[in-house]
Design an enzyme around this catalytic site. Sequence first.
Site, PDB file in Angstrom:
ATOM      1  N   LYS A  58      21.084 -18.368  26.498  1.00 49.52           N
ATOM      2  CA  LYS A  58      20.146 -17.388  27.065  1.00 49.52           C
ATOM      3  C   LYS A  58      18.929 -17.210  26.151  1.00 49.52           C
ATOM      4  CE  LYS A  58      18.334 -14.013  29.260  1.00 49.52           C
ATOM      5  NZ  LYS A  58      17.892 -13.968  30.631  1.00 49.52           N
TER       6      LYS A  58
ATOM      7  N   CYS B 107      11.957  -9.254  28.380  1.00 54.28           N
ATOM      8  CA  CYS B 107      12.821 -10.364  27.962  1.00 54.28           C
ATOM      9  C   CYS B 107      12.114 -11.320  27.012  1.00 54.28           C
ATOM     10  CB  CYS B 107      13.279 -11.141  29.193  1.00 54.28           C
ATOM     11  SG  CYS B 107      14.015 -10.078  30.417  1.00 54.28           S
TER      12      CYS B 107
HETATM   13  N1  SAJ Z   1       3.254 -16.147  31.689  1.00 50.29           N
HETATM   14  C1  SAJ Z   1       2.111 -16.802  31.273  1.00 50.29           C
HETATM   15  N2  SAJ Z   1       1.924 -18.096  31.620  1.00 50.29           N
HETATM   16  C2  SAJ Z   1       2.839 -18.758  32.381  1.00 50.29           C
HETATM   17  C3  SAJ Z   1       4.011 -18.112  32.797  1.00 50.29           C
HETATM   18  C4  SAJ Z   1       4.189 -16.789  32.421  1.00 50.29           C
HETATM   19  O1  SAJ Z   1       1.250 -16.218  30.576  1.00 50.29           O
HETATM   20  O2  SAJ Z   1       2.596 -19.939  32.692  1.00 50.29           O
HETATM   21  C5  SAJ Z   1       3.465 -14.747  31.309  1.00 50.29           C
HETATM   22  C6  SAJ Z   1       3.552 -13.806  32.508  1.00 50.29           C
HETATM   23  O3  SAJ Z   1       2.276 -13.408  32.929  1.00 50.29           O
HETATM   24  C7  SAJ Z   1       4.385 -12.671  31.947  1.00 50.29           C
HETATM   25  C8  SAJ Z   1       5.305 -13.354  30.951  1.00 50.29           C
HETATM   26  O4  SAJ Z   1       4.750 -14.622  30.701  1.00 50.29           O
HETATM   27  O5  SAJ Z   1       3.581 -11.736  31.236  1.00 50.29           O
HETATM   28  C9  SAJ Z   1       6.753 -13.500  31.384  1.00 50.29           C
HETATM   29  O6  SAJ Z   1       6.836 -13.832  32.767  1.00 50.29           O
HETATM   30  P1  SAJ Z   1       7.835 -14.916  33.345  1.00 50.29           P
HETATM   31  O7  SAJ Z   1       7.631 -14.982  34.794  1.00 50.29           O
HETATM   32  O8  SAJ Z   1       7.701 -16.179  32.591  1.00 50.29           O
HETATM   33  O9  SAJ Z   1       9.291 -14.377  32.957  1.00 50.29           O
HETATM   34  P2  SAJ Z   1      10.048 -12.961  33.115  1.00 50.29           P
HETATM   35  O10 SAJ Z   1       9.978 -12.238  31.792  1.00 50.29           O
HETATM   36  O11 SAJ Z   1       9.626 -12.205  34.297  1.00 50.29           O
HETATM   37  O12 SAJ Z   1      11.554 -13.477  33.312  1.00 50.29           O
HETATM   38  C10 SAJ Z   1      12.125 -14.296  32.293  1.00 50.29           C
HETATM   39  C11 SAJ Z   1      12.716 -15.548  32.980  1.00 50.29           C
HETATM   40  N3  SAJ Z   1      13.068 -16.543  31.963  1.00 50.29           N
HETATM   41  C12 SAJ Z   1      12.649 -17.823  32.047  1.00 50.29           C
HETATM   42  O13 SAJ Z   1      11.927 -18.226  32.921  1.00 50.29           O
HETATM   43  C13 SAJ Z   1      13.146 -18.733  30.992  1.00 50.29           C
HETATM   44  C14 SAJ Z   1      13.935 -15.149  33.805  1.00 50.29           C
HETATM   45  O14 SAJ Z   1      14.561 -16.298  34.346  1.00 50.29           O
HETATM   46  C15 SAJ Z   1      14.926 -14.378  32.923  1.00 50.29           C
HETATM   47  O15 SAJ Z   1      16.068 -13.981  33.659  1.00 50.29           O
HETATM   48  C16 SAJ Z   1      14.239 -13.139  32.424  1.00 50.29           C
HETATM   49  O16 SAJ Z   1      13.120 -13.548  31.607  1.00 50.29           O
HETATM   50  C17 SAJ Z   1      15.236 -12.322  31.629  1.00 50.29           C
HETATM   51  O17 SAJ Z   1      15.706 -11.290  32.156  1.00 50.29           O
HETATM   52  O18 SAJ Z   1      15.625 -12.741  30.531  1.00 50.29           O
END
Ligand code: SAJ
Length: 427
Positions: free
Chosen positions: A203, A257
């Site tokens: 994780k 997360c």
């Molecule tokens: N972000 C970027 N660029 C990108 C992708 C995301 O700047 O290309 C930013 C987003 O704007 C946001 C942050 O990253 O601020 C996180 O967003 P996210 O959509 O990547 O992830 P979370 O935090 O909503 O959910 C993550 C997920 N983990 C992964 O994709 C590895 C989800 O599957 C997990 O279950 C979750 O964390 C968790 O609960 O741990």
Amino acid sequence: MAEVCVLGLGYVGLPTASLLANAGFKVLGVDLDEHIVTALRSGKCRLEEAGLSTLVSAAVNSGNLVAGMKPEPSSVFILCVPTPVTQQHTVDLRAVEGAARSILPHLKKGDLVILESTSPVGTTRNVVGKILSESGLQPGRDFHLCYCPERVLPGNTVNELVNNDRIIGGFSPECAARAEAVYERFCQGKITLTDDRTAELCKLMENSSRDVNIALANSFARIAEDAGINAWEAIELASLHPRVKILKPGPGVGGHCIPVDPWFLAESFPSHTALLKSAREINDSQSERLLDRMLKSGALKAGDKIAVLGAAYKADIDDARESPALHFCDAARKQKLTVAVHDPHVRPGDHHGLVSSNDLPACLNGAVAAVLLTEHKTYRSLTPEFLKQHMKGRLLADARNALNHAAFRTAGFTVLVLGDGRVAGTH
Ligand code: SAJ
């Protein structure tokens, strides 16, 4: 007696409890917040998630899901409580410890205890297992103990809880097999069994990997800004390579997360986490860099008002925990700028009053500059005419490359795009 007791009714616990109840289990959902318990008792849910309110009301109406503030005897206990990080970047396991202690008086032979909260390697056995051993019962011998991380993407939680592949880490293979029998009642993804410590590391690796990859995109954005190139175009072209997939730059990484979990590895393994720490620093300083560019444009002075569009940490959700907007607002206030934050989803009372208003004209009114931090659908249709009608100044910064920049420039706006270093007028 409940069959399953879910401790913590947040973004993961509430949908998990509801799915289990709809799959036929008698579920007791437990939370220390009486507002959450009261809302759930009347079949309501405060979280904005596609399909969640229907799921919750079906579970409550079926009589299979009830809510309370304390656990009761049950065959299965699932811990879905928060594991935040402190200011010093150390894990705060008080909620996990408290939840484990609260089930201690009810634990009996044959029960199954599952930790879902993202936690440092070893937490399941060394913290939860150790506390529960005070009962005289031993994990693996008298009761089953597992670590089963959730992997759901906020905004798509219900769908992903059902359809994502799942990892179940057992203190022993028998423990894992017992938990599999619970999850397979609602999980349609592939379930793979392993041990608890491997599942914990897995994780943390997943979210650290995403953080590092976003930091890489943000580093490329910085390079492009300095080189007078558009990173968005370069990233799209580089990603045409069959083995390259670069993520999107942005104002930083929010949520409960990704900005948190790499610190759990950094705390436990300081010698092997230089890359992870560096990624954290890059992502955390993104919104301040954007503010710097805005200040260097010369269009802003102390006392001026900035309208911040988007408080949620990503598009079309109502969650602003660890949001880049928090960093941006802090930095702007240090520069003596007045900040008004708009968000269509985040309630003004939440997150210590981060959002000033859900009324966009009120937020834009008299602003010298506007900055788009979250690409909510409603912002994509913003027009220069609308902004001109309410704003005093003509500076626009877009941290998500989401707006029609040409239209705004034609209408007289100075437009700064995160990751685009080209000089205005040359494209
Ligand atoms: N972000 C970027 N660029 C990108 C992708 C995301 O700047 O290309 C930013 C987003 O704007 C946001 C942050 O990253 O601020 C996180 O967003 P996210 O959509 O990547 O992830 P979370 O935090 O909503 O959910 C993550 C997920 N983990 C992964 O994709 C590895 C989800 O599957 C997990 O279950 C979750 O964390 C968790 O609960 O741990």
